[in-house]
Design a protein around this motif. Structure first.
Motif, PDB file in Angstrom:
ATOM      1  N   GLY A 153       0.789  -1.230   0.000  1.00  0.00           N
ATOM      2  CA  GLY A 153       0.000   0.000   0.000  1.00  0.00           C
ATOM      3  C   GLY A 153       0.819   1.278   0.000  1.00  0.00           C
ATOM      4  O   GLY A 153       1.844   1.387  -0.661  1.00  0.00           O
ATOM      5  N   GLU A 154       0.320   2.241   0.775  1.00  0.00           N
ATOM      6  CA  GLU A 154       0.928   3.571   0.802  1.00  0.00           C
ATOM      7  C   GLU A 154       2.342   3.543   1.367  1.00  0.00           C
ATOM      8  O   GLU A 154       3.211   4.285   0.908  1.00  0.00           O
ATOM      9  CB  GLU A 154       0.048   4.532   1.617  1.00  0.00           C
ATOM     10  N   ALA A 155       2.602   2.673   2.345  1.00  0.00           N
ATOM     11  CA  ALA A 155       3.952   2.567   2.911  1.00  0.00           C
ATOM     12  C   ALA A 155       4.944   2.179   1.822  1.00  0.00           C
ATOM     13  O   ALA A 155       6.048   2.742   1.730  1.00  0.00           O
ATOM     14  CB  ALA A 155       3.987   1.560   4.054  1.00  0.00           C
ATOM     15  N   LYS A 156       4.553   1.227   0.977  1.00  0.00           N
ATOM     16  CA  LYS A 156       5.440   0.807  -0.111  1.00  0.00           C
ATOM     17  C   LYS A 156       5.650   1.959  -1.089  1.00  0.00           C
ATOM     18  O   LYS A 156       6.772   2.204  -1.538  1.00  0.00           O
ATOM     19  CB  LYS A 156       4.881  -0.415  -0.832  1.00  0.00           C
ATOM     20  N   HIS A 157       4.573   2.647  -1.449  1.00  0.00           N
ATOM     21  CA  HIS A 157       4.692   3.770  -2.386  1.00  0.00           C
ATOM     22  C   HIS A 157       5.667   4.817  -1.855  1.00  0.00           C
ATOM     23  O   HIS A 157       6.528   5.320  -2.602  1.00  0.00           O
ATOM     24  CB  HIS A 157       3.323   4.396  -2.652  1.00  0.00           C
ATOM     25  N   VAL A 158       5.571   5.150  -0.577  1.00  0.00           N
ATOM     26  CA  VAL A 158       6.449   6.166   0.021  1.00  0.00           C
ATOM     27  C   VAL A 158       7.898   5.690   0.002  1.00  0.00           C
ATOM     28  O   VAL A 158       8.798   6.419  -0.430  1.00  0.00           O
ATOM     29  CB  VAL A 158       5.993   6.515   1.459  1.00  0.00           C
ATOM     30  N   VAL A 159       8.145   4.462   0.447  1.00  0.00           N
ATOM     31  CA  VAL A 159       9.527   3.961   0.523  1.00  0.00           C
ATOM     32  C   VAL A 159      10.119   3.805  -0.875  1.00  0.00           C
ATOM     33  O   VAL A 159      11.271   4.185  -1.111  1.00  0.00           O
ATOM     34  CB  VAL A 159       9.605   2.640   1.330  1.00  0.00           C
ATOM     35  N   VAL A 160       9.353   3.272  -1.830  1.00  0.00           N
ATOM     36  CA  VAL A 160       9.845   3.126  -3.205  1.00  0.00           C
ATOM     37  C   VAL A 160      10.136   4.510  -3.796  1.00  0.00           C
ATOM     38  O   VAL A 160      11.159   4.703  -4.466  1.00  0.00           O
ATOM     39  CB  VAL A 160       8.851   2.330  -4.077  1.00  0.00           C
ATOM     40  N   SER A 161       9.274   5.478  -3.536  1.00  0.00           N
ATOM     41  CA  SER A 161       9.496   6.835  -4.044  1.00  0.00           C
ATOM     42  C   SER A 161      10.763   7.444  -3.453  1.00  0.00           C
ATOM     43  O   SER A 161      11.557   8.066  -4.174  1.00  0.00           O
ATOM     44  CB  SER A 161       8.288   7.726  -3.735  1.00  0.00           C
ATOM     45  N   LEU A 162      10.962   7.272  -2.165  1.00  0.00           N
ATOM     46  CA  LEU A 162      12.173   7.800  -1.528  1.00  0.00           C
ATOM     47  C   LEU A 162      13.418   7.070  -2.041  1.00  0.00           C
ATOM     48  O   LEU A 162      14.469   7.688  -2.253  1.00  0.00           O
ATOM     49  CB  LEU A 162      12.064   7.714  -0.006  1.00  0.00           C
TER      50      LEU A 162
END
Length: 194
Positions: A39-48
């Motif tokens: 979910g959103e946690a993955k999106h944030v970490v992948v984006s960073l």
């Protein structure tokens, strides 16, 4: 033992070195666990992770330009011929991988076939795609994506091994050989050399 200005890296080189090192360590750390997120946690970490990788790419290009225009200090005269060859080889391979690994990561994102929001550059704007990869027909895009994933993973492992060797060499020279290695790649309080 104190170092002369000519034995130290410039302040810009030091700043680029440690900035790149911090981003690489962040990327290696996040790369090991981010695929298990959802979910959103993955999106944030992948984006960073992607943002930090592109920062490595940009800073590495700056570092190469800086190094070509500013002669680095000579290697310590106490190094053996083998140590000199190892230092030059490891540094050369590090430069290659500091460019290749982020480019492979960018290719992964560009050739991704997943629907929905892609990575966001520093969580502010969509990560731009490499047009040639994004425009590929689906079968070639899948193949390019898979090749980029393999290259990125293999490159990251090689980068990790080279970093371990780089750090081990610096620690050996600093603490076993009693040479001021850390002072060469740190800010000098009294030097105005940029």
């Amino acid at each position: 033992m104190s170092l002369t200005t000519d034995q130290r890296y410039t302040s810009v080189a030091v700043l680029l070195h440690w900035g790149i090192a911090a981003c690489i360590l962040f990327n290696l750390a996040t790369g090991f666990f981010m695929e298990g997120l959802k979910g959103e946690a993955k999106h944030v970490v992948v984006s960073l992770h992607a943002s930090s990788g592109l920062t490595v790419l940009a800073l590495s290009l700056l570092r190469i330009v800086w190094r070509l225009s500013h002669r680095p200090p000579p290697l310590d005269a106490h190094l053996s011929r083998l140590e000199r060859l190892l230092a030059e080889g490891v540094h050369g391979l590090l430069y290659v991988l500091m460019l290749a690994v982020p480019l492979a990561g960018w290719a992964i994102s560009s050739a991704s076939t997943r629907k929905g929001a892609g990575a966001a550059l520093w969580l502010l704007m969509p990560l731009p795609k490499i047009g040639l990869l994004d425009a590929l027909p689906l079968p070639q895009k899948v193949a390019a994506h898979d090749s980029a994933v393999s290259a990125h993973q293999i490159g990251a492992w090689i980068l990790l091994a080279l970093l371990a060797g780089h750090v081990a060499g610096a620690l050996k020279h600093q603490f076993i050989d009693r040479r001021p290695q850390f002072a060469r790649m740190w800010f000098s309080g009294s030097s105005s050399k940029v």
